[in-house]
Design a protein around this motif. Structure first.
Motif, PDB file in Angstrom:
ATOM      1  N   ALA A   1       0.768  14.368  -5.505  1.00  0.00           N
ATOM      2  CA  ALA A   1       1.898  14.487  -6.179  1.00  0.00           C
ATOM      3  C   ALA A   1       2.037  13.624  -7.660  1.00  0.00           C
ATOM      4  N   LEU A   2       1.483  12.397  -7.418  1.00  0.00           N
ATOM      5  CA  LEU A   2       1.634  11.570  -8.829  1.00  0.00           C
ATOM      6  C   LEU A   2       0.368  11.926  -9.475  1.00  0.00           C
ATOM      7  N   ASP A   3      -0.658  12.190  -8.958  1.00  0.00           N
ATOM      8  CA  ASP A   3      -1.757  12.554  -9.861  1.00  0.00           C
ATOM      9  C   ASP A   3      -1.426  14.002 -10.711  1.00  0.00           C
ATOM     10  N   LEU A   4      -0.627  14.583 -10.259  1.00  0.00           N
ATOM     11  CA  LEU A   4      -0.509  16.180 -10.725  1.00  0.00           C
ATOM     12  C   LEU A   4       0.788  16.167 -11.508  1.00  0.00           C
ATOM     13  N   SER A   5       1.565  14.924 -11.665  1.00  0.00           N
ATOM     14  CA  SER A   5       2.711  14.721 -12.528  1.00  0.00           C
ATOM     15  C   SER A   5       2.126  15.156 -14.049  1.00  0.00           C
ATOM     16  N   ASP A   6       3.155  16.026 -14.629  1.00  0.00           N
ATOM     17  CA  ASP A   6       2.909  16.443 -16.228  1.00  0.00           C
ATOM     18  C   ASP A   6       3.224  15.560 -17.199  1.00  0.00           C
ATOM     19  N   LYS A   7       4.135  14.816 -16.643  1.00  0.00           N
ATOM     20  CA  LYS A   7       4.752  13.464 -17.563  1.00  0.00           C
ATOM     21  C   LYS A   7       4.454  12.061 -17.137  1.00  0.00           C
ATOM     22  N   ILE A   8       3.675  11.516 -17.941  1.00  0.00           N
ATOM     23  CA  ILE A   8       3.549  10.086 -17.566  1.00  0.00           C
ATOM     24  C   ILE A   8       3.558   9.258 -18.494  1.00  0.00           C
ATOM     25  N   PRO A   9       4.396   8.137 -18.640  1.00  0.00           N
ATOM     26  CA  PRO A   9       5.314   7.859 -17.813  1.00  0.00           C
ATOM     27  C   PRO A   9       6.500   8.985 -17.993  1.00  0.00           C
ATOM     28  N   SER A  10       7.452   8.840 -16.972  1.00  0.00           N
ATOM     29  CA  SER A  10       8.736   9.586 -16.931  1.00  0.00           C
ATOM     30  C   SER A  10       9.619   9.080 -15.759  1.00  0.00           C
ATOM     31  N   GLU A  11      10.945   9.150 -15.611  1.00  0.00           N
ATOM     32  CA  GLU A  11      11.598   8.877 -14.653  1.00  0.00           C
ATOM     33  C   GLU A  11      11.444   9.441 -13.226  1.00  0.00           C
ATOM     34  N   ASP A  12      11.096  10.719 -13.359  1.00  0.00           N
ATOM     35  CA  ASP A  12      10.602  11.565 -11.971  1.00  0.00           C
ATOM     36  C   ASP A  12       9.359  11.000 -11.538  1.00  0.00           C
ATOM     37  N   HIS A  13       8.278  10.573 -12.242  1.00  0.00           N
ATOM     38  CA  HIS A  13       7.212   9.968 -11.899  1.00  0.00           C
ATOM     39  C   HIS A  13       7.332   8.554 -11.058  1.00  0.00           C
ATOM     40  N   GLN A  14       8.267   7.945 -12.041  1.00  0.00           N
ATOM     41  CA  GLN A  14       8.493   6.559 -11.488  1.00  0.00           C
ATOM     42  C   GLN A  14       9.278   6.371 -10.433  1.00  0.00           C
ATOM     43  N   VAL A  15      10.121   7.459  -9.931  1.00  0.00           N
ATOM     44  CA  VAL A  15      10.979   7.296  -8.811  1.00  0.00           C
ATOM     45  C   VAL A  15      10.060   7.866  -7.607  1.00  0.00           C
ATOM     46  N   LEU A  16       9.110   8.828  -8.037  1.00  0.00           N
ATOM     47  CA  LEU A  16       8.120   9.362  -6.738  1.00  0.00           C
ATOM     48  C   LEU A  16       7.268   7.958  -6.716  1.00  0.00           C
ATOM     49  N   TYR A  17       6.837   7.360  -7.585  1.00  0.00           N
ATOM     50  CA  TYR A  17       5.976   5.863  -7.507  1.00  0.00           C
ATOM     51  C   TYR A  17       6.627   5.313  -6.306  1.00  0.00           C
ATOM     52  N   ARG A  18       7.757   4.821  -6.663  1.00  0.00           N
ATOM     53  CA  ARG A  18       8.726   3.902  -5.906  1.00  0.00           C
ATOM     54  C   ARG A  18       8.780   4.569  -4.551  1.00  0.00           C
ATOM     55  N   GLN A  19       8.811   5.743  -4.266  1.00  0.00           N
ATOM     56  CA  GLN A  19       9.090   6.129  -2.974  1.00  0.00           C
ATOM     57  C   GLN A  19       7.777   6.060  -2.210  1.00  0.00           C
ATOM     58  N   PHE A  20       6.556   6.476  -2.851  1.00  0.00           N
ATOM     59  CA  PHE A  20       5.409   5.961  -2.295  1.00  0.00           C
ATOM     60  C   PHE A  20       5.055   4.662  -1.939  1.00  0.00           C
ATOM     61  N   ILE A  21       5.540   3.666  -2.603  1.00  0.00           N
ATOM     62  CA  ILE A  21       5.520   2.215  -2.537  1.00  0.00           C
ATOM     63  C   ILE A  21       6.328   1.916  -1.105  1.00  0.00           C
ATOM     64  N   HIS A  22       7.378   2.298  -1.365  1.00  0.00           N
ATOM     65  CA  HIS A  22       8.284   2.082   0.016  1.00  0.00           C
ATOM     66  C   HIS A  22       7.749   2.909   1.247  1.00  0.00           C
ATOM     67  N   CYS A  23       7.134   3.997   1.122  1.00  0.00           N
ATOM     68  CA  CYS A  23       6.540   4.408   2.253  1.00  0.00           C
ATOM     69  C   CYS A  23       5.347   3.533   3.032  1.00  0.00           C
ATOM     70  N   LEU A  24       4.484   3.336   1.709  1.00  0.00           N
ATOM     71  CA  LEU A  24       3.400   2.445   2.242  1.00  0.00           C
ATOM     72  C   LEU A  24       3.725   0.847   2.776  1.00  0.00           C
ATOM     73  N   SER A  25       4.848   0.594   2.625  1.00  0.00           N
ATOM     74  CA  SER A  25       5.332  -0.612   3.084  1.00  0.00           C
ATOM     75  C   SER A  25       5.606  -0.592   4.611  1.00  0.00           C
ATOM     76  N   LYS A  26       6.006   0.502   4.907  1.00  0.00           N
ATOM     77  CA  LYS A  26       6.444   0.732   6.493  1.00  0.00           C
ATOM     78  C   LYS A  26       5.049   0.795   7.186  1.00  0.00           C
ATOM     79  N   PHE A  27       3.711   0.925   6.742  1.00  0.00           N
ATOM     80  CA  PHE A  27       2.560   0.796   7.512  1.00  0.00           C
ATOM     81  C   PHE A  27       1.782  -0.367   7.229  1.00  0.00           C
ATOM     82  N   PRO A  28       1.659  -1.117   8.272  1.00  0.00           N
ATOM     83  CA  PRO A  28       1.003  -2.413   8.239  1.00  0.00           C
ATOM     84  C   PRO A  28      -0.367  -2.242   8.018  1.00  0.00           C
ATOM     85  N   HIS A  29      -1.046  -1.142   8.554  1.00  0.00           N
ATOM     86  CA  HIS A  29      -2.350  -0.815   8.212  1.00  0.00           C
ATOM     87  C   HIS A  29      -2.882  -0.448   7.019  1.00  0.00           C
ATOM     88  N   GLU A  30      -1.960  -0.221   6.058  1.00  0.00           N
ATOM     89  CA  GLU A  30      -2.273   0.172   4.488  1.00  0.00           C
ATOM     90  C   GLU A  30      -2.074  -0.809   3.577  1.00  0.00           C
TER      91      GLU A  30
END
Length: 251
Positions: free
Chosen positions: A189-218
């Motif tokens: 989803a991040l790679d296919l974002s059509d506007k970088i930088p953008s608010e939507d892309h930034q929000v998606l990036y935050r969500q991705f990092i938040h998700c990764l932070s839940k996985f100790p093995h990542e």
């Protein structure tokens, strides 16, 4: 009753259904079944008429009988799906996923749009039942199909983003396969974002990092994602905060 008379009775049943004369349609169908007890169309028409008369048990029985007689014909399976979707039939919850699966098999080579529509309905069912693996696998197959059909990047971005939304709230209940599909969905989803930088892309990036932070093995993936976000959004503090917290917790 001759073959010609059977055809005439079936036509009368079909006409009665079109005219919303459902009891009359049932009479014609039962006349046919006295002569040909395994007549597929007669059983389907009984299903349609009974459903309209709010007789779900009779409708279900008729559709199932037709499906047994001709399992590779669409009408009976479509009728069952419609019946289960419209009423709170006792078997709907358990049977509908299987009906959708059969429709997917039948639509796959003949109607990709209907295949996609049924696929989305099946995912909705799995989501309601908290069947995370099935949600991930089925939606992933939908994306693959749309890719093969030549979907543009905007549509694919939305499909990958939708998968992150379907899975992001249930990470603690997921197995490794589902977690990997979730993380891949974020990356695509991040790679296919059509506007970088953008608010939507930034929000998606935050969500991705938040998700990764839940996985100790990542850990490596988390570090890479944080660094990637910092490069694009150097004034945003969130990825730096996550990195610092991770370093503190890992000692």
């Amino acid at each position: 009753m001759s073959s010609k008379e059977v055809k005439t009775a079936l036509k009368s049943a079909r006409d009665a259904i079109r005219n919303k004369e459902y009891k009359e349609a049932l009479k014609h169908c039962k006349t046919v079944l006295k002569q040909e007890k395994n007549n597929y169309n007669a059983w389907v028409f009984i299903g349609v008429a009974a459903a309209e008369l709010e007789q779900p048990d009779q409708a279900q029985g008729a559709y199932k009988k037709a499906a047994e007689l001709e399992p590779d014909q669409l009408l009976a399976w479509q009728g069952l799906a419609s019946l289960y979707e419209k009423c709170n039939h006792i078997n709907a919850k358990d049977d509908l996923p299987g009906v959708y699966q059969k429709l997917l098999d039948l639509y796959e080579s003949v109607d990709k749009q209907k295949w996609c529509d049924v696929c989305k309905k099946l995912v909705d069912l799995y989501y309601q039942e908290k069947k995370h693996v099935e949600v991930a696998q089925t939606w992933h197959k939908l994306i693959k199909t749309r890719q093969e059909e030549g979907a543009d990047n905007q549509e694919l971005h939305q499909l990958w983003k939708k998968l992150t939304q379907l899975l992001a709230e249930s990470t603690e209940d997921q197995n490794n396969e589902t977690q990997q599909l979730l993380l891949a969905a974020f990356e695509n989803a991040l790679d296919l974002s059509d506007k970088i930088p953008s608010e939507d892309h930034q929000v998606l990036y935050r969500q991705f990092i938040h998700c990764l932070s839940k996985f100790p093995h990542e850990t490596a993936r988390l570090k890479k994602a944080c660094e990637g976000m910092i490069n694009i959004y150097p004034t945003v503090q969130y990825p730096l905060e996550v990195l610092c917290l991770h370093l503190i917790e890992s000692g």
